[in-house]
Scaffold this motif. Sequence first.
Motif, mmCIF file in Angstrom:
data_model
loop_
_atom_site.group_PDB
_atom_site.id
_atom_site.type_symbol
_atom_site.label_atom_id
_atom_site.label_comp_id
_atom_site.label_asym_id
_atom_site.label_seq_id
_atom_site.Cartn_x
_atom_site.Cartn_y
_atom_site.Cartn_z
ATOM 1 N N HIS A 87 0.843 -1.200 0.000
ATOM 2 C CA HIS A 87 0.000 0.000 0.000
ATOM 3 C C HIS A 87 0.875 1.247 0.000
ATOM 4 O O HIS A 87 2.073 1.174 0.286
ATOM 5 C CB HIS A 87 -0.954 -0.007 1.200
ATOM 6 C CG HIS A 87 -0.249 -0.120 2.517
ATOM 7 N ND1 HIS A 87 0.097 -1.327 3.074
ATOM 8 C CD2 HIS A 87 0.202 0.836 3.368
ATOM 9 C CE1 HIS A 87 0.712 -1.107 4.227
ATOM 10 N NE2 HIS A 87 0.806 0.197 4.424
ATOM 11 N N CYS A 95 -1.951 3.703 4.820
ATOM 12 C CA CYS A 95 -1.715 2.878 6.017
ATOM 13 C C CYS A 95 -2.940 2.819 6.923
ATOM 14 O O CYS A 95 -3.368 1.740 7.330
ATOM 15 C CB CYS A 95 -0.562 3.435 6.859
ATOM 16 S SG CYS A 95 0.999 3.556 6.022
ATOM 17 N N CYS A 154 5.456 -0.594 7.810
ATOM 18 C CA CYS A 154 5.230 0.856 7.645
ATOM 19 C C CYS A 154 6.234 1.717 8.419
ATOM 20 O O CYS A 154 6.724 2.712 7.897
ATOM 21 C CB CYS A 154 3.821 1.219 8.084
ATOM 22 S SG CYS A 154 2.541 0.293 7.212
ATOM 23 N N HIS A 211 5.988 -0.149 3.079
ATOM 24 C CA HIS A 211 4.531 -0.095 3.258
ATOM 25 C C HIS A 211 3.854 -1.348 2.733
ATOM 26 O O HIS A 211 3.295 -1.392 1.646
ATOM 27 C CB HIS A 211 3.963 1.180 2.645
ATOM 28 C CG HIS A 211 4.327 2.373 3.464
ATOM 29 N ND1 HIS A 211 3.654 2.706 4.619
ATOM 30 C CD2 HIS A 211 5.350 3.247 3.356
ATOM 31 C CE1 HIS A 211 4.217 3.766 5.157
ATOM 32 N NE2 HIS A 211 5.262 4.119 4.409
HETATM 33 ZN ZN LIG Z 1 1.963 1.597 5.529
#
Ligand SMILES: [Zn+2]
Length: 104
Positions: free
Chosen positions: A20, A25, A47, A52
């Motif tokens: 992502h 997030c 993250c 991510h």
């Molecule tokens: Zn993330």
Amino acid sequence: MGLLSGQKRTNTRYLIEVPHEPDECLWVMDEIIGRGPQYAHMFWWGCHVGEHRAWALLDGPGREAALEEALPPVLRSRAIVHRLSRVDGPGLRARHDEQEEARR
Ligand SMILES: [Zn+2]
């Protein structure tokens, strides 16, 4: 289906990867938290180090079943499902030798 507990152990697992963007997030976390605490507990996150992606490793009878167990529908299309197999020591040696033989 009992993917989360108690089923017989197999040597196959499915690694569910959810890539992502940095601005997604919170949305991804909300979707996973929204399924219940047992689902949130399955996931590992990159993250905080700028990677991510979220990952969960599941047992299951197949790729689709693992995907459905791990993620709500809205996240499934972006997920990458890796099928992994565990190989014990002697098995790993045998596999190594087979590949080596195939290269000759
Ligand atoms: Zn993330």
